[in-house]
Design an enzyme around this catalytic site. Structure first.
Site, mmCIF file in Angstrom:
data_model
loop_
_atom_site.group_PDB
_atom_site.id
_atom_site.type_symbol
_atom_site.label_atom_id
_atom_site.label_comp_id
_atom_site.label_asym_id
_atom_site.label_seq_id
_atom_site.Cartn_x
_atom_site.Cartn_y
_atom_site.Cartn_z
ATOM 1 N N CYS A 87 0.017 -1.043 0.221
ATOM 2 C CA CYS A 87 -0.034 -0.152 0.192
ATOM 3 C C CYS A 87 1.405 1.990 -0.307
ATOM 4 O O CYS A 87 1.746 1.427 0.386
ATOM 5 C CB CYS A 87 -1.031 0.159 0.794
ATOM 6 S SG CYS A 87 -1.726 1.521 1.407
ATOM 7 N N CYS B 285 1.015 17.250 -15.409
ATOM 8 C CA CYS B 285 0.132 16.617 -14.050
ATOM 9 C C CYS B 285 -1.399 17.134 -14.811
ATOM 10 O O CYS B 285 -0.870 18.336 -14.828
ATOM 11 C CB CYS B 285 0.217 16.989 -13.162
ATOM 12 S SG CYS B 285 2.826 16.220 -12.428
ATOM 13 N N CYS C 16 -1.904 16.158 -6.401
ATOM 14 C CA CYS C 16 -1.962 14.597 -6.305
ATOM 15 C C CYS C 16 -1.865 13.709 -5.502
ATOM 16 O O CYS C 16 -1.397 13.408 -4.150
ATOM 17 C CB CYS C 16 -0.757 13.725 -7.578
ATOM 18 S SG CYS C 16 -0.767 12.438 -8.590
ATOM 19 N N ASP C 17 -2.528 12.019 -5.988
ATOM 20 C CA ASP C 17 -3.143 11.429 -4.815
ATOM 21 C C ASP C 17 -0.999 10.381 -4.437
ATOM 22 O O ASP C 17 -0.917 10.051 -3.179
ATOM 23 C CB ASP C 17 -3.463 10.362 -5.533
ATOM 24 C CG ASP C 17 -4.028 9.255 -3.819
ATOM 25 O OD1 ASP C 17 -4.373 9.405 -3.211
ATOM 26 O OD2 ASP C 17 -4.617 8.116 -4.709
#
Length: 344
Positions: free
Chosen positions: A57, A296, A311-312
């Protein structure tokens, strides 16, 4: 996220892949097609909390590098502030995606409230699309009815057949999750909910891609997107059992192209995000995957406390753009320019 042939795409989920070199003239053409009247926002209503403990993760690793690792559940007040400000600026369209951690931990009442706020605060009468990326463990008939009623696109994280999926995606007590994820997919299908799968490409996936692909085909999962597995930040690359080295990624690309191409030639083309984006580019159209766009995408990723990031994959303290409880989108965009996150 965008809907193309019922597939679910996230502008944040592909930005770490190989970026193609795009001619400047082509890139400028792409930028000219981008509308500032359309807004993409990703909400993390449960911050980094999750009912699974995936070994790879990236967000769990990312949050550990922040001063505050977990912001808890998003309050209704913060939800209202975020959606009100976003919808006041969106005049053409607004995509609202929920991600995590595991977003369903916020509970169904939270999502019902989000729908209610959107209906009441859509002052510009823009088109609103909803999407969610979930591990599926909490999905039941009530969730499915809600998704169907509100036309959600639901992305389910699934790494392939049981042996591949359970190798890296256990729950918080170490039990495999494959059967529960498949049950969620069956429920969603029975309720007519648009779904696709998101697969993390690990070392095992690269070595066993044909097995994974054949499983997806047998299961009727024709809309597929793959993201490369990331090693932990600030650690030597390629040291984990699941690490995706450049050589393994090459192995995956070759195998996945063969499967995709061969089926397409047989008249059974399935959606593969990477290759379908290449087709868009060959046809003179901009790819929707920002990692292939060469710059981006403009989006707002919102943590549970209202903090905004570009952004993630860049939700670290140094990339914080502001907070929608206190700041306007204009102030947040000014900060985005200050840090030089998007080429203007």
């Amino acid at each position: 996220m965008y809907k193309v042939k019922n597939a679910l795409y996230s502008t944040a989920e592909f930005c770490t892949t190989c970026v193609l070199l795009i001619p400047k003239k082509y890139f400028q053409n792409i930028k000219s097609k981008m509308s500032m009247h359309s807004i993409n926002v990703m909400l993390k209503p449960a911050s980094g909390m999750c009912n699974m403990c995936c070994k790879y993760c990236f967000y769990a690793d990312e949050t550990k590098k922040r001063a505050i690792t977990n912001y808890g559940l998003m309050s209704f007040d913060t939800l209202h502030s975020v959606l009100e400000k976003v919808l006041s600026e969106a005049t053409r369209s607004c995509t609202i995606a929920f991600q995590g951690g595991e977003p369903t931990l916020a509970g169904l009442p939270f999502f019902r409230q989000a729908i209610s706020i959107c209906k009441g605060k859509n002052v510009n009468h823009c088109s609103i699309s909803f999407a969610i990326q979930t591990n599926g463990l909490l999905i039941d008939d009530e969730w499915c009815e809600f998704f169907a009623e509100n036309h959600f696109l639901v992305g389910i994280s699934l790494d392939g057949p049981k042996e591949l999926h359970d190798a890296n995606r256990p729950d918080t007590v170490g039990k495999g999750t494959y059967s529960r994820v498949m049950h969620a997919l069956q429920l969603l299908k029975s309720h007519g909910v648009d779904t696709n799968i998101l697969t993390v490409v690990t070392a095992d996936t690269a070595k066993n891609y044909r097995k994974a692909y054949n499983f997806f085909v047998r299961s009727g999962l024709d809309y597929q997107q793959y993201i490369p597995c990331l090693d932990p930040l600030d650690e030597p690359r390629g040291q984990q059992p699941w690490s995706l080295t450049p050589e393994r990624f090459e192995q995956y690309l070759k195998a996945s192209f063969d499967c995709w191409y061969q089926d397409a030639m047989r008249g059974r083309k399935r959606y593969h995000r990477y290759f379908d984006n290449l087709l868009l580019m060959l046809n003179g159209q901009p790819p929707e995957a920002c990692g292939m766009l060469g710059t981006c995408g403009m989006q707002y990723v919102v943590e549970a406390d209202g903090s905004v990031y570009p952004c993630d994959f860049y939700m670290l303290d140094q990339y914080k753009l502001g907070n929608l409880n206190t700041d306007t989108l204009a102030q947040i965009d000014a900060r985005r320019k200050e840090i030089g996150f998007i080429e203007q």
